[in-house]
Enzyme design. Structure first.
Site, PDB file in Angstrom:
ATOM      1  N   SER A  26       0.486  -1.450  -0.287  1.00  0.00           N
ATOM      2  CA  SER A  26       0.004   0.302   0.325  1.00  0.00           C
ATOM      3  C   SER A  26       0.651   0.888  -0.196  1.00  0.00           C
ATOM      4  O   SER A  26       0.608   1.947  -0.039  1.00  0.00           O
ATOM      5  CB  SER A  26      -1.204   0.099   1.295  1.00  0.00           C
ATOM      6  OG  SER A  26      -0.088  -0.330   2.170  1.00  0.00           O
ATOM      7  N   ASP A  83      -3.033   7.454   8.519  1.00  0.00           N
ATOM      8  CA  ASP A  83      -3.590   7.028   8.845  1.00  0.00           C
ATOM      9  C   ASP A  83      -3.618   5.995   9.934  1.00  0.00           C
ATOM     10  O   ASP A  83      -1.875   6.099   9.914  1.00  0.00           O
ATOM     11  CB  ASP A  83      -5.039   6.223   8.263  1.00  0.00           C
ATOM     12  CG  ASP A  83      -3.616   5.151   7.223  1.00  0.00           C
ATOM     13  OD1 ASP A  83      -2.966   4.994   7.927  1.00  0.00           O
ATOM     14  OD2 ASP A  83      -4.814   4.665   5.922  1.00  0.00           O
ATOM     15  N   HIS A 142      -0.037   4.733   7.606  1.00  0.00           N
ATOM     16  CA  HIS A 142       0.201   4.675   6.684  1.00  0.00           C
ATOM     17  C   HIS A 142       0.823   5.821   6.939  1.00  0.00           C
ATOM     18  O   HIS A 142       0.472   7.301   7.747  1.00  0.00           O
ATOM     19  CB  HIS A 142      -0.857   4.030   5.502  1.00  0.00           C
ATOM     20  CG  HIS A 142      -0.616   3.903   5.125  1.00  0.00           C
ATOM     21  ND1 HIS A 142      -2.512   2.924   5.352  1.00  0.00           N
ATOM     22  CD2 HIS A 142      -0.088   2.164   4.212  1.00  0.00           C
ATOM     23  CE1 HIS A 142      -2.755   1.800   4.292  1.00  0.00           C
ATOM     24  NE2 HIS A 142      -1.627   1.937   4.410  1.00  0.00           N
TER      25      HIS A 142
END
Ligand SMILES: *[C@@H]1O[C@H](CO)[C@@H](O)[C@H](O)[C@H]1NC(C)=O
Ligand SMILES: *[C@@H]1O[C@H](CO)[C@@H](O)[C@H](O)[C@H]1NC(C)=O
Length: 362
Positions: free
Chosen positions: A36, A321, A324
């Site tokens: 991600s 978040d 991340h």
């Protein structure tokens, strides 16, 4: 066989020579593999809970658009392309669905949730093995469209970035909070054995300039921190990140000895990012523990969704978040990837790797 290819490049002793050869070694494309931290929209095409194509993701992206990036803005794939003067490589699953897909300008295979191991987020992401399978098809397509020799030259000049390992370590640390150092080491050894085969596959498929972005101090992500009663970093996860990055360096340096035409730069994301977490003010941050976007304690209990609250000043936060980094963090890290030096990026930085000159000897 067109002729023996000799690559004169990147050994520190010839750096001065290379600095004079900027254009000769310019990078035509970037091929991106990973999780991600580098996904630019592949997961939008999957049926998976690991998604980011909704607000508040993208709140600082051009057009305030949620694109599938797990960030408030751009991610590492964007900043690296920017640095090289290239457009961000498009997501493979968007490209491959078009009838005349063009892979010459780079492709991004990265997928949120992916790990070194097939077992990590099984059926929820494009695993690294599957990313390499897809790339194998891209390699064949390039060989058909450019011809074998030109495809090999194109790929040898391109940069292959790999951002993988965080998800494996986070899963392991959460499932095995009482793991002993020798158990941790055994898991990391198994990951590294798999990774070594994966990197060798990429080499076999033409990768010659590799940027390996090691795992960050994943024990300090808001999600893992929040699990501790005193909100401290998870030491098991952080220790594993250090072991993993060190072992990945061993794999790459070993490969470079075996294959003198392989050039790599390894970024110790753990060491680089811990600086911001330990001394946020030194690096322009105000908040290095809590997430900016999310719900619950430290905004780290529940993912960032349209229902979450989020901080006013994203640039002041290290973390976007619960897992991340913010765009601001990623941008600063990428500056170090490009212009920095050991112990953060080594044995060469990206700027030097990009200028590597490829000499074709007929
Ligand atoms: C992982 O899955 C790929 C297919 O995506 C397969 O080729 C590979 O053998 C698997 N690896 C392991 C270790 O099971
Ligand atoms: C946001 O945070 C950054 C970094 O800490 C700071 O330089 C900037 O002044 C802040 N902006 C506002 C509007 O407070």
């Amino acid at each position: 066989m067109v002729g023996a290819r000799v690559v004169a490049c990147c050994s520190l002793s010839i750096m001065a020579f290379m600095a004079a050869a900027v254009n000769a070694g310019s990078v035509p494309a970037v091929y991106v593999f990973g999780d991600s931290l580098a996904d630019v929209g592949n997961n939008n095409h999957l049926l998976t809970p690991i998604m980011a194509d909704f607000s508040h993701n993208g709140i600082d992206y051009p057009g305030r658009k949620a694109t599938g990036r797990f960030s408030n803005g751009k991610n590492s794939a964007d900043f690296l392309a920017d640095k090289l003067g290239l457009a961000t490589s498009p997501p493979y699953l968007a490209l491959s669905s078009s009838s005349n897909a063009n892979y010459v300008n780079g492709v991004n295979f990265a997928s949120g949730g992916a790990g070194v191991s097939n077992a990590t987020n099984k059926n929820k992401c494009i695993t690294l093995d599957k990313q390499i399978d897809y790339y194998c098809g891209v390699y064949a397509s390039l060989a058909r469209s450019l011809g074998q020799a030109d495809a090999a030259t194109h790929l040898a000049k391109s940069i292959f970035t790999i951002t993988i390992g965080s998800n494996d370590i986070i899963h392991y640390a959460k499932a095995n909070p009482a793991a002993t150092p020798s158990q941790q080491q055994r898991y990391v050894d198994a990951l590294i054995l798999t990774l070594s085969g994966q990197l060798q596959s990429l080499y076999n498929l033409g990768a010659r300039k590799v940027l390996f972005l090691g795992t960050g101090p994943v024990g300090c992500t808001p999600s893992l921190r929040e699990m501790s009663s005193t909100k401290v970093c998870n030491v098991v996860a952080n220790a594993m990140a250090v072991q993993y990055n060190k072992a990945a360096e061993g794999v790459l340096s070993g490969m470079a000895v075996q294959h003198p035409d392989l050039h790599y730069a390894l970024f110790d994301t753990s060491a680089a990012l811990l600086r911001y977490i330990d001394q946020p003010a030194e690096y322009g941050f105000v908040e290095a523990k809590a997430a900016c976007c999310g719900l619950g304690d430290m905004r780290a209990k529940i993912a960032c969704t349209p229902l979450s609250s989020y901080c006013a000043n994203r640039s002041a936060h290290v973390f976007w978040d619960f897992y991340h980094p913010t765009e601001a963090t990623t941008q600063k890290l990428t500056d170090t990837v490009f212009d920095g030096s050991a112990p953060f990026i080594f044995p060469i930085n990206m700027k030097v790797a990009a200028k590597c000159q490829l000499i074709l000897q007929i």
